[in-house]
Design an enzyme around this catalytic site. Structure first.
Site, PDB file in Angstrom:
ATOM      1  N   GLY A 160       7.318   3.660   2.677  1.00 32.38           N
ATOM      2  CA  GLY A 160       7.649   4.644   3.716  1.00 32.38           C
ATOM      3  C   GLY A 160       9.090   5.083   3.604  1.00 32.38           C
ATOM      4  CB  VAL A 202      -0.980   0.048   1.190  1.00 37.02           C
ATOM      5  CG1 VAL A 202      -2.084  -0.972   1.017  1.00 37.02           C
ATOM      6  CG2 VAL A 202      -0.263  -0.162   2.522  1.00 37.02           C
ATOM      7  CG  ASP A 262       9.231  13.586  11.172  1.00 33.96           C
ATOM      8  OD1 ASP A 262       9.022  14.771  10.826  1.00 33.96           O
ATOM      9  OD2 ASP A 262       9.439  12.664  10.369  1.00 33.96           O
ATOM     10  CB  SER A 279      13.107   3.123   6.713  1.00 28.57           C
ATOM     11  OG  SER A 279      11.981   3.088   7.554  1.00 28.57           O
ATOM     12  N   GLY A 280      11.084   1.726   4.152  1.00 30.56           N
ATOM     13  CA  GLY A 280      10.703   0.396   3.705  1.00 30.56           C
ATOM     14  C   GLY A 280       9.338   0.361   3.057  1.00 30.56           C
ATOM     15  CB  THR A 281       7.756  -2.289   1.107  1.00 36.95           C
ATOM     16  OG1 THR A 281       8.989  -2.177   0.409  1.00 36.95           O
ATOM     17  CG2 THR A 281       6.622  -2.353   0.128  1.00 36.95           C
TER      18      THR A 281
END
Ligand SMILES: *[C@@H]1O[C@H](CO)[C@@H](O)[C@H](O)[C@H]1NC(C)=O
Ligand SMILES: *[C@@H]1O[C@H](CO)[C@@H](O)[C@H](O)[C@H]1NC(C)=O
Ligand SMILES: *[C@@H]1O[C@H](CO)[C@@H](O)[C@H](O)[C@H]1NC(C)=O
Ligand SMILES: *[C@@H]1O[C@H](CO)[C@@H](O)[C@H](O)[C@H]1NC(C)=O
Length: 961
Positions: A656, A653, A779, A658-660
């Site tokens: 991000g 979906v 953040d 640092s990753g999927t």
């Protein structure tokens, strides 16, 4: 001549009659004007329609004997509107004008300078903006209070012409252009109070202030003052209070300050001051001495021990050395005492409790040695007692662990020995007990269960032996219980299972024996550790299923009941009777081995069948054969295979930082979000990026896993292997706030947005104020705020969150830069120091997004300009402020939205010190609840593609009336 003398009084009378008539008319006109431009319940106090001159009897109005209004006091009436530009056209005899704590939108009404008789003007807390006019005409003014507004532009240096001033307050107007205190301020010889805190003052403190000998109170905190303190300040013989904290003052505190014999209250904390003169410590009326976070070196002058007035001494975070004056508190009614984070040595001062009023005793992180004085047993008023990280030795006086009012007792990281006294049961208000890393021995007394408010207990790394008292199960508030690295040698008490709030349990590295009570699986701690003991028997199946086997390592006699997940564990499979050790007959063993074999065969057959079925219709299986370390934080209703099998492209979906990210629908109908971090194998070497990534992962796992809050995304568990790292989160059906606000697919009405603002604020308040140590998110932005099925918000993405090591009531800071442009607090951008106030700032930006519907940075705002700047250019006028609101939704909620806009502006103040804390923000938001005015507002609406969904607001009814 005679004619004249008759005529003159007559003319005078006539004149007076005329002017009285006119002013009477004009005076009532003032109330008409006010009613026209203001809204607010209190206005009903003014019965204007009546038309008579009865205004002298109106609430908030005072007249002189001739019937002229000389006083208007509508302070705190919560009125909203624009104050008449020229009030003294109607009220020429006005002497006192108090209109503070209202919503006087717009600019300062410049016509006020025509009020030539005005003696007192209070327009504090009025939301006024714009620049200020030349104040010189207000020659009668004695008291001027314009604090807590949003004035900007040039600071009105014309105040130096107001030579009758006695009281002057510009506190919290951080938007003025930087300015300096003028040398000729000393013209104001009658001035008793100067408050220029958080006003953007820079430069030096002029020596001429030393000539303002009427001064009683000098407050210049929260500015950018530099240079040394002028010795001339020592001439201020009436000075009682001096507040200079949060500046950049340097050098020694002048010895001349010892001449300030009326001085009671000194706060010069958070500067770069280097020396505390002995003369200051001799001041006869000194009650509060606060110099924390400076560069003080040398010893604390022994003279301070002679004080009979000192109540508050706060010198933490300096470079002080030597002994703490032995007599401190001997004749003074000490209330607060904080010398933490220095290099103080010698022994603890024995008389600090002589006054019987001591609440806070904080001497952590020094080099204090010797014993804790026996006299401390009598410090029964103590609320907080922290002497951790010193070199204290000897036994703990019995009374210390029995303080009846204390909420925190921290003696950790010393060399204390001896026993824990049974009197600990008297500590009825104790919530945190830290004794770890000492040499405390003996039994843990069962009486500890009398300290019924305990939330955290850390006794790890001591020499405690004997049983873990079963009575500990009575501590129903307990959240953290750390007993590892001791010599406890009982079995684990069954009663631990009644600790329903337990989050962290560590009993590792003891000599615990016996079985693991099956009912322990009723607990759902974030982390549990029973490793390295002498436990035996079966590990309860639910722990096995929950992937918690690691917590039981190093117990050679434990075994695992047969189950499909257990085939790969390091533990032996249990024989059926493994918990009945006493039965020792070979044939029984033989029989059970036989049964186990049958069991394994059955199990394997089932497993193989299932496995085959799966291979047939899923070719992604090969990727699932890496072996995983599993760390889970919640009771899981799925197993890792189910997750891994579903990690196929069609479930992706998003990608991000640092990753999927995958969305996975589980067989039980629930969905989870799985974040797969870039695989390690893809890079053959551990590059710098890789190290950063691992650090990021660890942060995310450790912080998020330990948090339980309705407004923070749940991390269910974490799988890691050599080539895969997976984080499994709860799935948030409605995506992120950014898309909801700016994506154009849905429209959230104001009650919906308000709910989101409040939820996020509560989540952040929890991170900042309810956790020890607090967590700074670092953040906060609308893409990191996710919305669940009911559009309730949850804060996500702690990839860069850092745990703040907060001690002694203040925050230390961390220094890795992070954050997102447009949301980043200004001080963070140049100092890269993250504080909770940076999160407050970013939250303020999110509030502005919610209020305006605009993005934090848009081309419309101008080059390099952001939403904060844009809002600030608009709110000078009421129309401007209304103009800022998102017109798609403002409708009948304008005033409620303006209230939240005020909060947003406060959150985004340039100076961190002027921003509210998140706890305060929550309070302010609750006061801005749109339900307060709209009794019907028990639901909110979300519009999607011409369809409107209505969601109930679930909260106690009282709040919604
Ligand atoms: C003080 O008043 C004088 C006379 O009205 C004026 O010339 C001067 O500019 C004023 N000073 C300031 C700083 O405004
Ligand atoms: C203080 O006032 C005295 C007397 O009026 C004057 O001589 C001196 O220069 C002033 N000091 C400062 C620092 O302005
Ligand atoms: C002020 O302090 C200085 C230095 O401590 C001293 O020499 C001087 O006499 C004092 N002045 C007064 C008026 O007490
Ligand atoms: C404290 O006061 C006593 C009595 O006035 C005096 O003798 C002693 O020197 C003082 N101690 C310090 C350290 O100033």
């Amino acid at each position: 001549m005679a004619n004249h003398s008759i005529l003159c009084p007559f003319l005078l009378l006539l004149f007076c009659y005329c002017c009285q008539a006119t002013t009477a008319g004009n005076q009532s006109q003032f109330f008409v004007e006010m009613k026209k431009s203001f809204t607010g319940d209190m206005l009903s106090n003014w019965d204007v329609a009546n038309g008579s001159n009865s205004f002298c009897n109106y609430a908030g109005v005072g007249c002189n004997s001739q019937g002229y209004i000389e006083k208007i006091d509508i302070s705190g009436w919560s009125l909203s509107g624009q104050f008449p530009e020229d009030v003294c056209r109607y009220l020429p005899f006005l002497r006192i004008l108090r209109v503070d704590h209202n919503n006087l939108l717009g600019r300062f009404p410049n016509g006020i300078t025509n009020c030539s008789l005005l003696e007192e003007l209070n327009m504090s807390f009025d939301l006024l903006g714009g620049t200020l006019p030349d104040l010189s005409p207000l020659q009668s003014l004695k008291s001027l209070d314009l604090s807590s507004n949003f004035f900007q532009g040039k600071f009105p240096l014309s105040f130096t012409n107001l030579t009758n001033l006695e009281f002057l307050n510009f506190n919290e107007n951080g938007k003025f252009d930087p300015w300096e205190l003028p040398e000729n301020i000393s013209r104001l010889t009658k001035l008793r109070v100067i408050i220029f805190s958080t006003c953007n003052v820079q430069g030096k403190i002029p020596a001429s202030i030393g000539n303002m000998t009427s001064l009683v109170d000098l407050e210049l905190s929260g500015n950018y003052l530099t240079g040394k303190l002028p010795p001339e300040l020592g001439n201020l013989k009436n000075l009682q209070q001096i507040e200079l904290y949060y500046n950049a003052l340097e050098g020694e505190i002048p010895v001349e300050f010892g001449n300030l014999t009326e001085l009671r209250d000194i706060d010069m904390s958070v500067n770069k001051l280097t020396k505390l003169p002995e003369s200051l410590c001799r001041l006869p009326k000194l009650t509060a001495l606060q110099l924390y976070n400076n560069s003080l070196t040398g010893e604390i002058p022994a003279a301070l021990g002679n004080s009979t007035t000192l109540t508050l001494l706060s010198l933490y975070e300096n470079f002080l050395t030597g002994k703490i004056p032995e007599n401190l508190g001997r004749s003074a009614p000490l209330v607060g005492f904080d010398l933490s984070e220095n290099q103080l040595s010698g022994e603890l001062p024995p008389y600090v409790c002589n006054g019987g009023k001591l609440l806070y005793f904080l001497v952590l992180e020094n080099k204090i040695s010797g014993q804790i004085p026996e006299s401390y047993s009598r410090c029964s008023s103590i609320l907080r007692f922290r002497v951790n990280y010193n070199q204290l030795e000897g036994r703990i006086p019995d009374g210390v662990l029995a303080f009846p009012h204390a909420s925190i007792i921290d003696l950790s990281n010393n060399r204390l020995n001896g026993l824990i006294a049974r009197t600990i049961g008297n500590a009825k208000n104790l919530s945190e007990l830290f004794l770890q890393n000492n040499r405390i021995s003996g039994f843990l007394p069962a009486e500890i269960s009398g300290a019924i408010n305990l939330v955290k207990i850390d006794l790890s790394n001591n020499l405690l032996s004997g049983p873990i008292p079963p009575e500990i199960g009575n501590l129903r508030q307990l959240n953290l219980l750390l007993l590892q690295h001791n010599k406890f040698n009982s079995s684990i008490p069954q009663s631990l299972s009644s600790l329903q709030l337990l989050n962290v349990l560590d009993l590792s590295n003891n000599l615990l024996t016996g079985n693991i009570p099956g009912n322990l699986s009723e607990l759902l701690p974030n982390s549990m550790n029973f490793s390295n003991n002498l436990l035996s028997g079966p590990i309860p199946l639910s722990f096995v299923m929950g992937g918690l086997l690691e917590s039981f390592a190093g117990n050679p006699d434990l075994c695992v009941p047969p189950h499909k997940n257990t085939s790969t564990t390091k533990f032996p499979l249990c024989s059926r009777d493994s918990n009945r050790k006493t039965i020792n007959c070979l044939w029984v063993i033989g029989l059970s081995v036989g049964l186990v074999i049958v069991g394994i065969v059955l199990f394997l057959r089932r497993w193989l069948r299932k496995d085959r079925a799966r291979t047939e219709n899923d070719d992604t299986l090969s990727s699932s054969f890496c072996s995983y370390d599993v760390k889970s934080f919640h009771r899981l209703s799925f197993d890792q295979r189910e997750i891994i099998e579903s990690m196929i492209d069609k479930n992706i979906v998003g990608y991000g930082g640092s990753g999927t990210v995958y969305k996975i629908e589980l067989s039980n109908g629930e969905s989870v979000a799985v974040k797969k971090l870039w695989s390690r194998k893809a890079k053959d070497f551990a590059t710098d990026d890789q190290l950063v990534l691992d650090k990021e992962l660890k942060n995310e796992v450790d912080t998020l896993g330990s948090i339980r809050h309705k407004n923070i995304v749940k991390l269910y568990c974490y799988f890691s292997s050599l080539d895969c790292n997976l984080l499994v989160y709860e799935y948030m059906l409605n995506g992120n706030l950014w898309d909801a606000l700016h994506g154009g697919k849905v429209l959230l009405d104001w009650p919906a947005r308000y709910q989101i603002a409040l939820g996020v604020a509560q989540g952040l308040a929890y991170l900042h104020h309810d956790l020890m140590p607090p967590i700074i998110h670092r953040d906060i932005k609308s893409t990191n705020i996710l919305l669940d099925i009911n559009y309730q918000p949850k804060v996500a993405d702690f990839g860069i969150a850092k745990v703040l090591q907060a001690r002694g009531g203040k925050d230390s800071t961390t220094t890795v830069i992070a954050g997102t442009y447009g949301y980043l607090a200004p001080e963070y951008a140049y100092s890269s120091k993250a504080t909770t106030k940076c999160d407050v700032y970013s939250f303020g930006v999110v509030l502005m997004e919610l209020i305006t519907g605009k993005k934090p940075v848009e081309a419309d705002f101008g080059e390099n300009k952001n939403i904060i700047y844009w809002v600030s250019t608009k709110v000078d006028t009421k129309e401007g402020a209304y103009d800022v609101l998102d017109k798609k939704i403002s409708g009948s909620f304008k005033d409620e939205m303006i209230k939240v806009l005020r909060i947003a502006i406060g959150c985004t103040c340039k100076t961190p010190a002027s921003r509210p804390s998140m706890n305060e923000v929550v309070q302010l938001l609750i006061e801005a609840d749109p339900c307060r005015r709209f009794g019907s507002c028990k639901s909110f609406n979300i519009k999607t593609n011409n369809k409107v969904d209505t969601f109930n607001i679930t909260k106690p009814k009282e709040q919604c009336q």
